[in-house]
Design a protein around this motif. Structure first.
Motif, PDB file in Angstrom:
ATOM      1  N   PRO A   1       0.792  -1.233   0.000  1.00 52.28           N
ATOM      2  CA  PRO A   1       0.000   0.000   0.000  1.00 52.28           C
ATOM      3  C   PRO A   1       0.825   1.283   0.000  1.00 52.28           C
ATOM      4  N   THR A   2       2.155   1.178   0.246  1.00 47.47           N
ATOM      5  CA  THR A   2       2.949   2.402   0.378  1.00 47.47           C
ATOM      6  C   THR A   2       3.568   2.829  -0.950  1.00 47.47           C
ATOM      7  N   LEU A   3       3.877   4.103  -1.019  1.00 45.54           N
ATOM      8  CA  LEU A   3       4.536   4.629  -2.213  1.00 45.54           C
ATOM      9  C   LEU A   3       5.889   3.951  -2.414  1.00 45.54           C
ATOM     10  N   ARG A   4       6.653   3.737  -1.342  1.00 43.11           N
ATOM     11  CA  ARG A   4       7.964   3.093  -1.454  1.00 43.11           C
ATOM     12  C   ARG A   4       7.833   1.694  -2.050  1.00 43.11           C
ATOM     13  N   GLU A   5       6.945   0.884  -1.519  1.00 50.48           N
ATOM     14  CA  GLU A   5       6.774  -0.483  -2.017  1.00 50.48           C
ATOM     15  C   GLU A   5       6.397  -0.476  -3.502  1.00 50.48           C
ATOM     16  N   GLN A   6       5.444   0.356  -3.844  1.00 50.08           N
ATOM     17  CA  GLN A   6       4.983   0.387  -5.235  1.00 50.08           C
ATOM     18  C   GLN A   6       6.035   0.971  -6.172  1.00 50.08           C
TER      19      GLN A   6
ATOM     20  N   LEU B   1       9.394   0.947  -5.836  1.00 50.50           N
ATOM     21  CA  LEU B   1      10.485  -0.012  -6.028  1.00 50.50           C
ATOM     22  C   LEU B   1      10.054  -1.176  -6.926  1.00 50.50           C
ATOM     23  N   GLN B   2       8.815  -1.645  -6.777  1.00 48.22           N
ATOM     24  CA  GLN B   2       8.335  -2.729  -7.649  1.00 48.22           C
ATOM     25  C   GLN B   2       8.149  -2.213  -9.072  1.00 48.22           C
ATOM     26  N   THR B   3       7.685  -0.978  -9.212  1.00 51.61           N
ATOM     27  CA  THR B   3       7.522  -0.394 -10.544  1.00 51.61           C
ATOM     28  C   THR B   3       8.870  -0.302 -11.241  1.00 51.61           C
ATOM     29  N   PHE B   4       9.895   0.164 -10.532  1.00 49.00           N
ATOM     30  CA  PHE B   4      11.239   0.208 -11.106  1.00 49.00           C
ATOM     31  C   PHE B   4      11.710  -1.193 -11.509  1.00 49.00           C
ATOM     32  N   ALA B   5      11.443  -2.188 -10.677  1.00 52.17           N
ATOM     33  CA  ALA B   5      11.830  -3.561 -11.014  1.00 52.17           C
ATOM     34  C   ALA B   5      11.120  -4.026 -12.279  1.00 52.17           C
ATOM     35  N   ASN B   6       9.866  -3.643 -12.445  1.00 50.50           N
ATOM     36  CA  ASN B   6       9.107  -4.026 -13.634  1.00 50.50           C
ATOM     37  C   ASN B   6       9.647  -3.339 -14.889  1.00 50.50           C
ATOM     38  N   VAL B   7       9.995  -2.059 -14.773  1.00 49.42           N
ATOM     39  CA  VAL B   7      10.599  -1.345 -15.900  1.00 49.42           C
ATOM     40  C   VAL B   7      11.940  -1.990 -16.254  1.00 49.42           C
ATOM     41  N   LYS B   8      12.751  -2.266 -15.236  1.00 51.81           N
ATOM     42  CA  LYS B   8      14.067  -2.864 -15.457  1.00 51.81           C
ATOM     43  C   LYS B   8      13.956  -4.212 -16.167  1.00 51.81           C
TER      44      LYS B   8
ATOM     45  N   ILE C   1      13.077   8.276  -3.184  1.00 49.01           N
ATOM     46  CA  ILE C   1      13.116   6.868  -3.603  1.00 49.01           C
ATOM     47  C   ILE C   1      13.781   6.756  -4.972  1.00 49.01           C
ATOM     48  N   TYR C   2      13.416   7.634  -5.894  1.00 45.34           N
ATOM     49  CA  TYR C   2      13.949   7.663  -7.259  1.00 45.34           C
ATOM     50  C   TYR C   2      15.466   7.828  -7.237  1.00 45.34           C
ATOM     51  N   ASP C   3      15.947   8.856  -6.524  1.00 48.53           N
ATOM     52  CA  ASP C   3      17.387   9.104  -6.462  1.00 48.53           C
ATOM     53  C   ASP C   3      18.128   7.909  -5.867  1.00 48.53           C
ATOM     54  N   GLY C   4      17.599   7.361  -4.781  1.00 47.28           N
ATOM     55  CA  GLY C   4      18.232   6.221  -4.133  1.00 47.28           C
ATOM     56  C   GLY C   4      18.271   4.994  -5.024  1.00 47.28           C
ATOM     57  N   TYR C   5      17.182   4.739  -5.730  1.00 42.32           N
ATOM     58  CA  TYR C   5      17.130   3.567  -6.606  1.00 42.32           C
ATOM     59  C   TYR C   5      18.143   3.698  -7.742  1.00 42.32           C
ATOM     60  N   LEU C   6      18.152   4.825  -8.418  1.00 44.47           N
ATOM     61  CA  LEU C   6      19.073   4.988  -9.544  1.00 44.47           C
ATOM     62  C   LEU C   6      20.527   4.944  -9.081  1.00 44.47           C
ATOM     63  N   GLU C   7      20.793   5.450  -7.885  1.00 44.06           N
ATOM     64  CA  GLU C   7      22.152   5.361  -7.333  1.00 44.06           C
ATOM     65  C   GLU C   7      22.518   3.894  -7.072  1.00 44.06           C
TER      66      GLU C   7
END
Length: 136
Positions: A51-56, A58-65, A97-103
Motif C-alpha cells: 500500500p505504500t509509495l515506497r513499495e509500489q 520499487l516494484q515499478t522500477f523492477a518491472n521497468v528494469k 526513492i527515485y534518487d536512491g534507486y538509480l544510485e
C-alpha cells in the motif's frame, strides 16, 4: 527497415488490452507505463506490491528494469523517464526513492531526463513509470 519486437518478460502477465509492455525497433526501446504489481503467477490477479509509495515505486522500477533487460538495455541506456503520481503530496518522497534507486543501480552520469505528472490510476495504485531507451 528494422522490425518491431514486442517485449514481455516472464515476470509480466499478458497486457489487459492490445499493447505491449515494451517495444524495440532498431536501437530504440520504449517501455510502456508500468505499475507496482508483483510478478505474475498463474491464476492470480495482478496485485500491488503493497500500500505504500515506497513499495509500489520499487516494484515499478523492477518491472521497468525487467523490460529494459528483455530488450537488451540497462538504466544507462535510458534517455527519458516519465513518472505518473496520483498525489502531489508524494512528490518529495518519490524523488528520494527515485534518487536512491538509480544510485543503487549504478546509473552513470548524466541522469535521464524526467517528467512527472499527476494522474488518476486504478484504485490502490499510487505510481506509474515509463521509459525510453536508446541502445548504443
Amino acid at each position: 527497415m528494422t522490425d518491431k519486437t514486442a517485449l514481455t518478460p516472464k515476470t509480466h502477465a499478458a497486457p489487459p488490452a492490445k499493447f505491449s509492455h515494451g517495444v524495440r525497433k532498431g536501437n530504440i526501446l520504449q517501455v510502456a507505463g508500468q505499475v507496482g504489481f508483483v510478478p505474475a503467477e498463474e491464476g492470480r490477479p495482478p496485485t500491488p506490491a503493497g500500500p505504500t509509495l515506497r513499495e509500489q515505486t520499487l516494484q515499478t522500477f523492477a518491472n521497468v528494469k525487467a523490460i529494459l533487460e528483455e530488450g537488451g538495455a540497462s538504466w544507462d541506456d535510458v534517455m527519458m523517464i516519465r513518472v505518473y503520481l496520483t498525489d502531489v503530496e508524494h512528490f518529495a518522497e518519490m524523488n528520494e526513492i527515485y534518487d536512491g534507486y538509480l544510485e543503487e543501480q549504478g546509473l552513470t552520469q548524466p541522469p535521464p531526463a524526467r517528467t512527472t505528472v499527476y494522474v488518476g490510476l486504478p484504485k490502490g495504485l499510487l505510481i506509474e513509470i515509463d521509459a525510453l531507451a536508446v541502445l548504443g
